[in-house]
Write an enzyme that holds these catalytic residues in place. Structure first.
Site, PDB file in Angstrom:
ATOM      1  N   GLY A   1      -7.874   2.705  17.700  1.00 40.47           N
ATOM      2  CA  GLY A   1      -7.151   2.181  16.764  1.00 40.47           C
ATOM      3  C   GLY A   1      -6.331   3.328  16.122  1.00 40.47           C
ATOM      4  N   ALA A   2      -5.157   3.111  15.733  1.00 38.54           N
ATOM      5  CA  ALA A   2      -4.307   4.200  14.945  1.00 38.54           C
ATOM      6  C   ALA A   2      -3.401   3.503  13.816  1.00 38.54           C
ATOM      7  CB  ALA A   2      -3.494   4.955  16.198  1.00 38.54           C
TER       8      ALA A   2
ATOM      9  N   ASP B   1     -10.108   2.714   1.694  1.00 41.78           N
ATOM     10  CA  ASP B   1     -10.347   1.844   2.829  1.00 41.78           C
ATOM     11  C   ASP B   1     -11.374   3.006   3.715  1.00 41.78           C
ATOM     12  OD1 ASP B   1      -8.863  -0.406   2.572  1.00 41.78           O
ATOM     13  OD2 ASP B   1      -7.241   0.574   3.678  1.00 41.78           O
TER      14      ASP B   1
ATOM     15  N   ASN C   1      -4.774   2.122  -1.879  1.00 41.77           N
ATOM     16  CA  ASN C   1      -4.989   0.579  -2.527  1.00 41.77           C
ATOM     17  C   ASN C   1      -5.928   0.547  -3.486  1.00 41.77           C
ATOM     18  OD1 ASN C   1      -7.686   1.738  -1.715  1.00 41.77           O
ATOM     19  ND2 ASN C   1      -8.321   0.367  -0.337  1.00 41.77           N
TER      20      ASN C   1
ATOM     21  N   LYS D   1       0.912  -1.206  -0.192  1.00 39.75           N
ATOM     22  CA  LYS D   1       0.274  -0.144   0.004  1.00 39.75           C
ATOM     23  C   LYS D   1       0.838   1.253  -0.067  1.00 39.75           C
ATOM     24  CE  LYS D   1      -4.165  -1.924   1.920  1.00 39.75           C
ATOM     25  NZ  LYS D   1      -5.241  -1.738   3.210  1.00 39.75           N
TER      26      LYS D   1
ATOM     27  N   ARG E   1      -3.582   1.829  22.060  1.00 39.74           N
ATOM     28  CA  ARG E   1      -2.609   1.364  23.014  1.00 39.74           C
ATOM     29  C   ARG E   1      -1.394   2.312  22.841  1.00 39.74           C
ATOM     30  NH1 ARG E   1      -1.970  -4.925  21.979  1.00 39.74           N
ATOM     31  NH2 ARG E   1      -0.981  -3.698  20.045  1.00 39.74           N
TER      32      ARG E   1
END
Ligand code: NDP
Length: 292
Positions: A138-139, A115, A100, A79, A163
């Site tokens: 999420g990251a 995406d 993508n 990607k 996280r």
């Protein structure tokens, strides 16, 4: 066969070519979904699912160009690497830093990223993100794409819960510097309580992805309120633990399967110009993934 009896080559025997370059490629169901849409709509196109290693990416891209392909998808691990073989990038692909979907436009090869676009299109069927407060878990690559598209679509604020602070900070700074949305980071070291002002809750982590279907996000599920729309990027299984919980609370939901279908719809629009029926693709994808 002499020249008098030789068949005249008909354009009907020469479909437009599209496809995907990835490694691994065998488990990617996109080919089933896209070819079903081509067939249903009588589009004279084909989609080839190709296993391409990083060493062969340049040759594969040159091959597609030489064979006159109309465009192609790139998935893991290409990607970012594919960008150096392209002539330009779409607005969000530039911000996301990954593509993508590659589209031939006037002899130029342009990289787009569907995406996040697929996600926002699926979300819009349930709620318009304009002026909304969003909590995004999420990251990684998917979260970044989703966050960029939501910010460009007019979301008011995004709280990115992740996280790794390092990874999240990159996304937060990018969005605050390049889009009008107000974006902040929240650490995720203990059970996270969703703020009551949140309109849309999104899981863009890989928690719950097959085969780890029993994995749960570390959140206080009592903080999910019925007026919140809950979305999950995981497409397999389409009904994740998060979405099941949201249903029991009476929330509207959006699944990763719908995100994937909409990515296909957008990709086909780029390549063929046609608006295809998502229900055909949805049905085929469920069949390909053995989902009832
Ligand atoms: P990445 O590896 O780039 O990112 C993974 C993310 O998940 C990171 O934010 C990571 O946090 C977090 N994460 C993983 N495990 C845990 C855990 N146990 N606890 C807390 N956080 C965790 O993956 P992608 O962003 O590319 O993909 C994420 C998901 O999105 C995948 O499941 C993929 O299938 C899905 N996806 C769906 C698409 C669709 O069309 N439906 C399209 C693209 C992706 P940290 O940074 O702290 O490591």
């Amino acid at each position: 066969m002499d020249s008098k009896t030789r068949l005249k080559v008909s354009p009907d025997f020469l479909p437009q070519l599209t496809g995907s370059f990835a490694q691994p490629a065998a488990e990617n169901p996109t080919v089933a979904m896209v070819e079903a849409a081509y067939k249903y709509h009588g589009l004279h196109f084909r989609y080839m699912n190709c296993e391409v290693s990083p060493e062969n990416l340049e040759n594969a891209v040159n091959g597609a160009k030489a064979m006159g392909w109309t465009g192609f998808n790139c998935s893991i691990p290409h990607k970012v690497a594919v960008i150096k073989y392209l002539d330009g990038l779409g607005e969000s692909a530039k911000l996301i830093g990954a593509v993508n979907t590659i589209v031939k436009k006037d002899d130029k090869w342009i990289g787009e990223n569907t995406d996040g676009k697929g996600f926002v299109q699926a979300l819009k069927e349930v709620i318009d993100p304009v002026a909304k407060h969003i909590t995004l878990f999420g990251a990684g690559g998917a979260a970044r794409a989703v966050a960029v598209e939501l910010a460009l679509a007019g979301a008011k604020s995004l709280t990115i819960v992740n996280r790794s602070k390092e990874r999240a900070t990159v996304v937060v700074e990018l969005l605050n510097n390049k889009t009008p949305a107000k974006v902040n980071y929240h650490s995720w070291t203990k059970k996270y309580k969703i703020e009551p002002k949140t309109d849309i809750v999104i899981n863009a982590t890989s928690i719950g992805l097959y085969p780890n279907v029993n994995e749960e996000l570390d959140i206080d599920f009592d903080s999910i309120e019925p007026n919140m729309v809950v979305a999950d990027g995981i497409h397999n299984p389409p009904e994740t633990h998060l979405l099941k919980t949201a249903h029991t609370k009476g929330c509207k939901t959006v699944s990763g399967l719908e995100m994937l279908v909409n990515q296909g719809v957008i990709g086909i629009k780029y390549w063929t110009g046609a608006e295809v029926d998502p229900t055909v693709m949805h049905r085929e994808l469920k069949k390909a993934l053995h989902i009832k």
